[in-house]
Scaffold this motif. Sequence first.
Motif, PDB file in Angstrom:
ATOM      1  N   GLY A  12      14.448  -2.804   1.464  1.00  0.00           N
ATOM      2  CA  GLY A  12      13.941  -2.225   0.221  1.00  0.00           C
ATOM      3  C   GLY A  12      13.292  -0.878   0.497  1.00  0.00           C
ATOM      4  O   GLY A  12      13.093  -0.481   1.656  1.00  0.00           O
ATOM      5  N   ASP A  13      13.017  -0.152  -0.584  1.00  0.00           N
ATOM      6  CA  ASP A  13      12.363   1.162  -0.495  1.00  0.00           C
ATOM      7  C   ASP A  13      13.155   2.163   0.337  1.00  0.00           C
ATOM      8  O   ASP A  13      12.592   3.024   1.016  1.00  0.00           O
ATOM      9  CB  ASP A  13      10.932   1.027   0.083  1.00  0.00           C
ATOM     10  CG  ASP A  13      10.121  -0.004  -0.675  1.00  0.00           C
ATOM     11  OD1 ASP A  13      10.220  -0.038  -1.911  1.00  0.00           O
ATOM     12  OD2 ASP A  13       9.402  -0.788  -0.030  1.00  0.00           O
ATOM     13  N   GLU A  14      14.479   2.060   0.280  1.00  0.00           N
ATOM     14  CA  GLU A  14      15.326   2.975   1.057  1.00  0.00           C
ATOM     15  C   GLU A  14      15.455   4.343   0.380  1.00  0.00           C
ATOM     16  O   GLU A  14      16.046   5.275   0.944  1.00  0.00           O
ATOM     17  CB  GLU A  14      16.738   2.387   1.245  1.00  0.00           C
ATOM     18  CG  GLU A  14      16.792   1.090   2.051  1.00  0.00           C
ATOM     19  CD  GLU A  14      16.657  -0.147   1.164  1.00  0.00           C
ATOM     20  OE1 GLU A  14      16.368   0.020  -0.035  1.00  0.00           O
ATOM     21  OE2 GLU A  14      16.838  -1.265   1.680  1.00  0.00           O
ATOM     22  N   ALA A  41       9.961  -4.396  -8.014  1.00  0.00           N
ATOM     23  CA  ALA A  41      10.508  -3.157  -7.464  1.00  0.00           C
ATOM     24  C   ALA A  41       9.679  -1.971  -7.896  1.00  0.00           C
ATOM     25  O   ALA A  41       9.080  -1.978  -8.966  1.00  0.00           O
ATOM     26  CB  ALA A  41      11.935  -2.968  -7.954  1.00  0.00           C
ATOM     27  N   GLY A  42       9.659  -0.955  -7.073  1.00  0.00           N
ATOM     28  CA  GLY A  42       9.036   0.313  -7.449  1.00  0.00           C
ATOM     29  C   GLY A  42       9.920   1.428  -6.949  1.00  0.00           C
ATOM     30  O   GLY A  42      10.073   1.607  -5.751  1.00  0.00           O
ATOM     31  N   HIS A  43      10.553   2.118  -7.877  1.00  0.00           N
ATOM     32  CA  HIS A  43      11.383   3.271  -7.514  1.00  0.00           C
ATOM     33  C   HIS A  43      10.558   4.534  -7.713  1.00  0.00           C
ATOM     34  O   HIS A  43       9.849   4.658  -8.701  1.00  0.00           O
ATOM     35  CB  HIS A  43      12.560   3.411  -8.480  1.00  0.00           C
ATOM     36  CG  HIS A  43      13.642   2.399  -8.333  1.00  0.00           C
ATOM     37  ND1 HIS A  43      14.116   1.938  -7.141  1.00  0.00           N
ATOM     38  CD2 HIS A  43      14.389   1.795  -9.278  1.00  0.00           C
ATOM     39  CE1 HIS A  43      15.104   1.097  -7.362  1.00  0.00           C
ATOM     40  NE2 HIS A  43      15.286   0.973  -8.653  1.00  0.00           N
ATOM     41  N   THR A  44      10.720   5.489  -6.811  1.00  0.00           N
ATOM     42  CA  THR A  44      10.077   6.792  -6.985  1.00  0.00           C
ATOM     43  C   THR A  44      11.138   7.839  -7.264  1.00  0.00           C
ATOM     44  O   THR A  44      12.126   7.925  -6.534  1.00  0.00           O
ATOM     45  CB  THR A  44       9.317   7.197  -5.700  1.00  0.00           C
ATOM     46  OG1 THR A  44       8.534   6.081  -5.296  1.00  0.00           O
ATOM     47  CG2 THR A  44       8.423   8.396  -5.931  1.00  0.00           C
ATOM     48  N   GLY A 248       3.430   1.229  -0.560  1.00  0.00           N
ATOM     49  CA  GLY A 248       4.217   0.601  -1.627  1.00  0.00           C
ATOM     50  C   GLY A 248       3.882   1.174  -2.987  1.00  0.00           C
ATOM     51  O   GLY A 248       2.723   1.483  -3.268  1.00  0.00           O
ATOM     52  N   THR A 249       4.919   1.322  -3.826  1.00  0.00           N
ATOM     53  CA  THR A 249       4.735   1.860  -5.180  1.00  0.00           C
ATOM     54  C   THR A 249       3.986   0.853  -6.050  1.00  0.00           C
ATOM     55  O   THR A 249       3.166   1.226  -6.881  1.00  0.00           O
ATOM     56  CB  THR A 249       6.124   2.119  -5.817  1.00  0.00           C
ATOM     57  OG1 THR A 249       6.967   2.697  -4.826  1.00  0.00           O
ATOM     58  CG2 THR A 249       6.045   3.042  -6.999  1.00  0.00           C
ATOM     59  N   VAL A 250       4.281  -0.441  -5.860  1.00  0.00           N
ATOM     60  CA  VAL A 250       3.715  -1.473  -6.733  1.00  0.00           C
ATOM     61  C   VAL A 250       2.375  -1.958  -6.178  1.00  0.00           C
ATOM     62  O   VAL A 250       1.386  -2.023  -6.892  1.00  0.00           O
ATOM     63  CB  VAL A 250       4.694  -2.665  -6.878  1.00  0.00           C
ATOM     64  CG1 VAL A 250       4.109  -3.756  -7.761  1.00  0.00           C
ATOM     65  CG2 VAL A 250       6.027  -2.183  -7.440  1.00  0.00           C
ATOM     66  N   LYS A 254       0.467  -0.608   2.907  1.00  0.00           N
ATOM     67  CA  LYS A 254       1.095   0.282   3.879  1.00  0.00           C
ATOM     68  C   LYS A 254       2.431  -0.323   4.320  1.00  0.00           C
ATOM     69  O   LYS A 254       2.498  -1.521   4.635  1.00  0.00           O
ATOM     70  CB  LYS A 254       0.164   0.448   5.082  1.00  0.00           C
ATOM     71  CG  LYS A 254       0.531   1.618   5.940  1.00  0.00           C
ATOM     72  CD  LYS A 254      -0.578   1.976   6.928  1.00  0.00           C
ATOM     73  CE  LYS A 254      -0.128   3.185   7.727  1.00  0.00           C
ATOM     74  NZ  LYS A 254      -1.059   3.574   8.745  1.00  0.00           N
ATOM     75  N   ARG A 255       3.469   0.475   4.332  1.00  0.00           N
ATOM     76  CA  ARG A 255       4.780  -0.003   4.789  1.00  0.00           C
ATOM     77  C   ARG A 255       4.860   0.092   6.303  1.00  0.00           C
ATOM     78  O   ARG A 255       4.443   1.089   6.895  1.00  0.00           O
ATOM     79  CB  ARG A 255       5.902   0.829   4.164  1.00  0.00           C
ATOM     80  CG  ARG A 255       6.011   0.635   2.660  1.00  0.00           C
ATOM     81  CD  ARG A 255       7.068   1.565   2.052  1.00  0.00           C
ATOM     82  NE  ARG A 255       7.162   1.376   0.603  1.00  0.00           N
ATOM     83  CZ  ARG A 255       7.702   2.255  -0.237  1.00  0.00           C
ATOM     84  NH1 ARG A 255       8.206   3.386   0.219  1.00  0.00           N
ATOM     85  NH2 ARG A 255       7.742   2.007  -1.522  1.00  0.00           N
ATOM     86  N   ARG A 256       5.407  -0.955   6.920  1.00  0.00           N
ATOM     87  CA  ARG A 256       5.671  -0.893   8.363  1.00  0.00           C
ATOM     88  C   ARG A 256       6.912  -0.020   8.577  1.00  0.00           C
ATOM     89  O   ARG A 256       7.837  -0.055   7.771  1.00  0.00           O
ATOM     90  CB  ARG A 256       5.929  -2.310   8.900  1.00  0.00           C
ATOM     91  CG  ARG A 256       4.707  -3.208   8.815  1.00  0.00           C
ATOM     92  CD  ARG A 256       4.994  -4.581   9.402  1.00  0.00           C
ATOM     93  NE  ARG A 256       5.466  -5.533   8.417  1.00  0.00           N
ATOM     94  CZ  ARG A 256       6.242  -6.574   8.699  1.00  0.00           C
ATOM     95  NH1 ARG A 256       6.677  -6.765   9.943  1.00  0.00           N
ATOM     96  NH2 ARG A 256       6.593  -7.416   7.757  1.00  0.00           N
TER      97      ARG A 256
HETATM   98 MG    MG Z   1      10.256   0.691  -3.795  1.00  0.00          MG
END
Ligand code: MG
Length: 333
Positions: A12-14, A41-44, A248-250, A254-256
């Motif tokens: 996710g978050d690609e 989901a959180g799209h930017t 993370g957007t939502v 912190k993303r690994r």
């Molecule tokens: Mg996302």
Amino acid sequence: MPSTILVGGFFGDEGKGKIIAYLARHDKPEVVARGGVGPNAGHTVVVGDKKYALRMVPSGFIYEPARLLIGAGVLVNPSVLKEEVSSFGLKGRVGVDRRSVIIEQKHIDEDKKDSNLKNKIGSTGSGCGPANAARAYRTARQAKDAKELAEFICDAPMEINTALDHGKGVLIEGTQGFGISLLYGTYPFVTSKDTTASQMAADVGIGPTRVDEVIVVFKSFPTRVGEGPFGTQMKEERAAELHIEEYGTVTKRKRRIGEWDAEMAAYSAMINGATIVALSGVDRLDPSCRGATEYEELSREVKDFVAKVEHDTRVPVKLISTGPEISEIVDLR
Ligand code: MG
Ligand code: GTP
Ligand code: IMP
């Protein structure tokens, strides 16, 4: 086009939101339809100096003539949807399939309380897992029964298949990523549904024979948020050296950060039936490539990496994202 499904190849978050927004503006589809789990989901999407964070509405919204649909497979949080429709000025453009399932407050409470979902899995707390469980138990409420969604109710498969009958372009936007698929991911550290291209087709109501392209998005440096194994995770010091820090957007967690995973990329491209690979974040490999729009502008290092990705996945890399803004992309299609 005419019908293109886009999904995430890692956890996710690609950068799906960015690629979808670019494709919508460039390819001018009649319809952009959202598959996937729901508002977990959180799209930017970054357009010029404007930054949008989307949880429900398709990221293709920036192409104004497009009809925006939410498929039957998707879970809908009515207040999140309505907030996005009003703040992005999308009134009249959005349709929600009548069979989508509503996330209720009790699902959110269940997802947030101290239990397996929050503590062991590290869920987003958006109510998606409990709502999908209710759907399987046949106790969930569908969109058609929700008064607050009356203005949005539609038959998404009918609209999409009719557009395809007329030779119009349809862009199907997946969410999450292969590694958190309920079927193929690192179970039990996964989301509450499959996340592959076949699932996205089912979510919006098109048959496999109607899919023309499957774009799988890979991040040059994959990320993972929430619990669960991450085979190529790097040490914090290395991420700092590379100047990679993501939240993370939502959930703002912190993303690994990890290194490229050739084995996972190959497996994910296979199960998704990828016809095109989109590669994001090459500017992290070589900051001098930030903003490039032509292949010739890319450095030797980035070109070699693109060749490696093609070798690993056995799929042509035709979209190379060189920064977060939607025009920062090399389109080789
Ligand atoms: Mg996302
Ligand atoms: P989910 O549907 O939640 O899986 O999210 P997503 O795939 O839409 O990705 P998300 O927007 O959550 O995260 C991607 C992050 O990377 C965002 O902050 C984007 O703005 C950023 N981004 C996208 N493409 C690029 C790129 O090519 N380079 C850099 N540096 N950042 C990028
Ligand atoms: P849930 O989907 O909220 O139940 O969360 C289950 C797992 O999937 C957690 O590890 C989440 O962090 C992860 N997850 C769910 N949606 C996304 C997403 O859109 N991007 C990245 N991770 C996600």
